[in-house]
Design a protein around this motif. Structure first.
Motif, short mmCIF file in Angstrom:
data_model
loop_
_atom_site.label_atom_id
_atom_site.label_comp_id
_atom_site.label_asym_id
_atom_site.label_seq_id
_atom_site.Cartn_x
_atom_site.Cartn_y
_atom_site.Cartn_z
N ALA A 148 0.84 -1.20 0.00
CA ALA A 148 0.00 0.00 0.00
C ALA A 148 0.87 1.25 0.00
O ALA A 148 0.58 2.23 -0.70
N LEU A 149 1.97 1.22 0.74
CA LEU A 149 2.87 2.37 0.80
C LEU A 149 3.72 2.51 -0.46
O LEU A 149 4.21 3.60 -0.75
N ASP A 150 3.88 1.43 -1.20
CA ASP A 150 4.60 1.51 -2.48
C ASP A 150 3.88 2.42 -3.47
O ASP A 150 4.50 2.99 -4.35
N GLY A 151 2.58 2.55 -3.32
CA GLY A 151 1.79 3.38 -4.21
C GLY A 151 1.77 4.86 -3.82
O GLY A 151 1.14 5.67 -4.50
N VAL A 152 2.47 5.21 -2.75
CA VAL A 152 2.52 6.60 -2.28
C VAL A 152 3.95 7.10 -2.47
O VAL A 152 4.89 6.48 -1.98
N THR A 153 4.10 8.21 -3.17
CA THR A 153 5.44 8.76 -3.38
C THR A 153 5.67 9.96 -2.47
O THR A 153 4.72 10.53 -1.92
N LEU A 154 6.92 10.33 -2.36
CA LEU A 154 7.27 11.54 -1.61
C LEU A 154 6.58 12.75 -2.24
O LEU A 154 6.09 13.63 -1.52
N ALA A 155 6.47 12.76 -3.54
CA ALA A 155 5.77 13.85 -4.23
C ALA A 155 4.31 13.93 -3.80
O ALA A 155 3.77 15.02 -3.61
N ASP A 156 3.67 12.78 -3.62
CA ASP A 156 2.27 12.77 -3.17
C ASP A 156 2.12 13.44 -1.80
O ASP A 156 1.09 14.04 -1.51
N LEU A 157 3.12 13.32 -0.96
CA LEU A 157 3.05 13.88 0.39
C LEU A 157 3.25 15.39 0.42
O LEU A 157 2.72 16.06 1.30
N VAL A 158 4.02 15.91 -0.54
CA VAL A 158 4.36 17.34 -0.48
C VAL A 158 3.64 18.19 -1.54
O VAL A 158 3.49 19.40 -1.34
N ARG A 159 3.21 17.58 -2.63
CA ARG A 159 2.57 18.33 -3.72
C ARG A 159 1.28 19.00 -3.24
O ARG A 159 0.43 18.35 -2.64
N ASP A 160 1.17 20.30 -3.51
CA ASP A 160 -0.03 21.07 -3.16
C ASP A 160 -0.38 20.98 -1.67
O ASP A 160 -1.54 21.04 -1.29
N ASN A 161 0.61 20.82 -0.83
CA ASN A 161 0.41 20.72 0.62
C ASN A 161 0.90 22.02 1.26
O ASN A 161 2.01 22.11 1.77
N SER A 162 0.05 23.04 1.22
CA SER A 162 0.45 24.35 1.71
C SER A 162 0.73 24.34 3.22
O SER A 162 1.60 25.07 3.69
N GLY A 163 0.02 23.51 3.96
CA GLY A 163 0.26 23.42 5.40
C GLY A 163 1.66 22.91 5.69
O GLY A 163 2.38 23.47 6.54
N LEU A 164 2.07 21.88 4.99
CA LEU A 164 3.41 21.32 5.16
C LEU A 164 4.46 22.33 4.70
O LEU A 164 5.50 22.51 5.35
N ARG A 165 4.19 22.99 3.59
CA ARG A 165 5.11 23.99 3.07
C ARG A 165 5.31 25.10 4.11
O ARG A 165 6.43 25.54 4.36
N THR A 166 4.24 25.53 4.74
CA THR A 166 4.34 26.58 5.77
C THR A 166 5.22 26.12 6.92
O THR A 166 6.01 26.89 7.47
N LEU A 167 5.12 24.86 7.30
CA LEU A 167 5.89 24.33 8.42
C LEU A 167 7.36 24.09 8.08
O LEU A 167 8.22 24.24 8.95
N LEU A 168 7.65 23.70 6.84
CA LEU A 168 8.99 23.23 6.51
C LEU A 168 9.81 24.11 5.58
O LEU A 168 11.03 23.96 5.51
N GLU A 169 9.18 25.01 4.87
CA GLU A 169 9.92 25.78 3.86
C GLU A 169 10.84 26.80 4.52
O GLU A 169 10.42 27.57 5.39
N LEU A 170 12.09 26.79 4.08
CA LEU A 170 13.04 27.76 4.57
C LEU A 170 12.90 29.06 3.81
O LEU A 170 12.54 29.05 2.62
#
Length: 146
Positions: free
Chosen positions: A121-143
């Motif tokens: 199931a996790l093989d079908g999820v990429t790192l891109a899937d986790l970060v793409r269009d994820n403004s909340g994550l971007r706010t937390l992690l973007e330098l």
């Protein structure tokens, strides 16, 4: 089921690198954003580097960055690297297995199937899937850019 701290930190570090893909990031920056000690994170970064998921550069201008495109890196790949040596149950522990039921128990076979389904199931999820269009994550992690 519970993931190891190393697996959790590995995913946090990879997401941090993916969000900041346009630059080399420092271990201290990742540790601060991901609520980790630099020492513990150092072990994780070393393992990520050995697997070829990230590249590391030493020195004054050194740091880490993704070596693999986020679209090409599955969460299953990462989990297998970090969880493979952690026995799910005592019967998976090889020489550490002292369960008296091992010879006749059928549970291990079913657990093996379930674990493989989990990783699949996790093989079908990429790192891109986790970060793409994820403004909340971007706010937390973007330098901030300099």
């Amino acid at each position: 089921m519970r993931l190891t701290v190393r697996t959790n930190l590995a995913m946090r570090a990879l997401m941090f690198c993916a969000i900041n893909a346009d630059r080399t990031v420092r271990k201290a920056e990742i540790a601060e954003a991901c609520n980790s000690s630099e020492n513990h994170l150092g072990v994780v970064i070393n393992m990520l580097g050995q697997t070829g998921f990230i590249e590391t550069t030493r020195g004054r201008n050194g740091g880490v960055r993704l070596k693999v495109a986020p679209e090409a890196l599955s969460v299953g790949q990462v989990f297998r690297v970090f969880e493979a040596n952690v026995p799910f149950a005592e019967c998976f522990a090889g020489s550490e297995n002292h369960c008296p039921l091992t010879a006749s128990c059928r549970l291990r076979g079913h657990l093996s199937v379930a674990l493989e389904a989990f990783y699949s199931a996790l093989d079908g999820v990429t790192l891109a899937d986790l970060v793409r269009d994820n403004s909340g994550l971007r706010t937390l992690l973007e330098l901030e850019t300099a």
